[in-house]
Design a protein around this motif. Structure first.
Motif, PDB file in Angstrom:
ATOM      1  N   ARG A   1     -12.330 -12.816  11.619  1.00  0.00           N
ATOM      2  CA  ARG A   1     -10.644 -12.829  11.592  1.00  0.00           C
ATOM      3  C   ARG A   1     -10.278 -13.964  11.122  1.00  0.00           C
ATOM      4  NH1 ARG A   1      -6.778 -12.999  16.886  1.00  0.00           N
ATOM      5  NH2 ARG A   1      -5.175 -12.127  15.905  1.00  0.00           N
TER       6      ARG A   1
ATOM      7  N   SER B   1      -5.367  -5.359  20.568  1.00  0.00           N
ATOM      8  CA  SER B   1      -4.744  -6.682  20.430  1.00  0.00           C
ATOM      9  C   SER B   1      -3.864  -7.096  21.765  1.00  0.00           C
ATOM     10  CB  SER B   1      -3.845  -6.857  19.209  1.00  0.00           C
ATOM     11  OG  SER B   1      -2.797  -6.242  19.165  1.00  0.00           O
TER      12      SER B   1
ATOM     13  N   TYR C   1     -11.639 -12.032  20.053  1.00  0.00           N
ATOM     14  CA  TYR C   1     -11.268 -13.016  19.343  1.00  0.00           C
ATOM     15  C   TYR C   1     -10.050 -13.637  19.840  1.00  0.00           C
ATOM     16  CZ  TYR C   1     -14.195 -12.346  15.101  1.00  0.00           C
ATOM     17  OH  TYR C   1     -15.077 -12.093  14.176  1.00  0.00           O
TER      18      TYR C   1
ATOM     19  N   GLU D   1      -8.604 -17.311  15.700  1.00  0.00           N
ATOM     20  CA  GLU D   1      -9.923 -17.219  14.688  1.00  0.00           C
ATOM     21  C   GLU D   1     -11.102 -17.512  15.327  1.00  0.00           C
ATOM     22  OE1 GLU D   1      -7.354 -19.134  14.034  1.00  0.00           O
ATOM     23  OE2 GLU D   1      -8.196 -21.304  14.117  1.00  0.00           O
TER      24      GLU D   1
ATOM     25  N   ASP E   1      -5.455 -10.362  10.705  1.00  0.00           N
ATOM     26  CA  ASP E   1      -5.999  -9.230  10.713  1.00  0.00           C
ATOM     27  C   ASP E   1      -7.845  -9.707  10.596  1.00  0.00           C
ATOM     28  OD1 ASP E   1      -5.777  -8.429   7.207  1.00  0.00           O
ATOM     29  OD2 ASP E   1      -6.287 -10.228   8.368  1.00  0.00           O
ATOM     30  N   SER E   2      -8.580  -8.240  11.069  1.00  0.00           N
ATOM     31  CA  SER E   2     -10.022  -8.644  11.128  1.00  0.00           C
ATOM     32  C   SER E   2     -10.807  -7.416  10.629  1.00  0.00           C
ATOM     33  CB  SER E   2      -9.919  -8.718  12.794  1.00  0.00           C
ATOM     34  OG  SER E   2     -11.381  -8.581  13.006  1.00  0.00           O
TER      35      SER E   2
END
Lengths: 117, 117
Positions: free
Chosen positions: A69, A94, A49, A52, A74-75
Motif C-alpha cells: 500500500r 476500507s 493496513y 501504509e 491504493d493497494s
C-alpha cells in the motif's frame, strides 16, 4: 461519493501463474483491508493496513502472497504462484479510523472473483 | 476454529413473515457485533451493529437481540420482503488497538435468505 473500487472483477488463470488485484479505497479512509471469501463462507481477513503500515498480516500466506500500500492510498495484493485452492473472491474494504471511537465501519468493494484452473 | 457460529445455513420465509438468524461466539473479549448483508456479485454491506452494553437494537424492520450471558446474538427481520433476499453474515470483533489483531472482524459462515412473494 465513490465506493471502494476493485479491479479486475474477474480473473481466470492457470495454476502456478501469478495474479494481482488492485484496490482503491474510499477517499480519505486511512485503513485498508484485504479479505478472502471462499464459496459459501464468510470473509476472512488476510491483511490490514493503517496508512501504509501493515498492522495485521498474521493470516497472510507469506510464501506466495504479498501486498503493498504505497503512499497509504491504493493497494495491490499479489499471488505468486497461484494454486487451485486460491480460487475465491478477494474483497477489499476500507474504513476511517478516528481516535477515540472504538470501532469504525468497514466499507467493502465488489471483490475480484479468482478462478485457478 | 470458527470464532463465530451462525445458523441456519439457509432460510426460506414468506413475504410479510419474520426472518430470524442466530449466532454464537466463545470469546468473551468480543465487544462489537455487526450484521452484514451481501447480494450476489456485491461486497458485504453493514446492516446493523450492537455493542454488549445493550440487549437490543432496532433500526426499521431490523432488530438485533443480544444475550451476553449465553454469548448469543440474533437478527430479526420483520415484515420480510423479496428485496431482503440475500446472504446475511454475523461478525464479531474485540475493540481496536493499533498494531495488533484487535479490531479484526470474525465472520460467521452466512445465511442465505429467500423471501417468497
Amino acid at each position: 461519493e465513490a465506493g471502494v473500487v476493485q479491479s479486475p472483477r474477474y480473473k481466470i488463470i492457470e495454476k502456478k501463474q501469478p495474479v494481482a488485484f488492485w484496490c482503491n479505497p474510499i477517499s480519505g479512509h486511512n485503513t485498508l483491508y484485504w479479505y478472502r471469501q471462499n464459496l459459501g463462507q464468510g470473509p476472512e481477513l488476510l491483511i490490514r493496513y493503517e496508512n501504509e503500515e501493515a498492522v495485521d498480516d498474521s493470516q497472510l500466506p507469506k510464501d506466495r502472497f504479498s501486498a503493498e500500500r504505497l503512499k497509504g492510498v491504493d493497494s495491490t495484493l499479489k499471488i505468486q504462484p497461484a494454486e487451485l485452492g486460491d480460487s475465491a473472491v478477494y474483497l477489499c474494504a476500507s474504513s476511517l479510523e478516528v481516535s477515540g471511537r472504538k470501532v469504525n465501519e468497514q466499507f467493502f468493494g465488489p471483490g475480484t472473483r479468482l478462478t485457478v484452473l | 476454529q470458527q470464532q463465530v457460529k451462525q445458523s441456519p445455513q439457509s432460510l426460506i420465509v414468506q413475504k410479510g413473515g419474520i426472518s430470524i438468524i442466530n449466532c454464537a461466539y466463545e470469546n468473551t473479549a468480543f465487544d462489537y457485533f455487526p450484521w452484514y448483508q451481501q447480494f450476489p456479485g456485491k461486497g458485504p454491506a453493514l446492516l446493523i451493529a450492537i455493542r454488549p452494553d445493550v440487549s437490543e437494537k432496532k433500526e426499521g424492520r431490523f432488530t438485533i437481540s443480544f444475550n451476553k450471558s449465553a454469548k448469543q446474538f440474533s437478527l430479526h427481520i420483520m415484515d420480510s420482503q423479496p428485496g431482503d433476499s440475500a446472504t446475511y453474515f454475523c461478525a464479531a470483533s474485540r475493540g481496536r488497538h493499533r498494531g495488533s489483531t484487535l479490531g479484526r472482524l470474525y465472520f460467521g459462515r452466512g445465511t442465505q435468505l429467500t423471501v417468497w412473494p
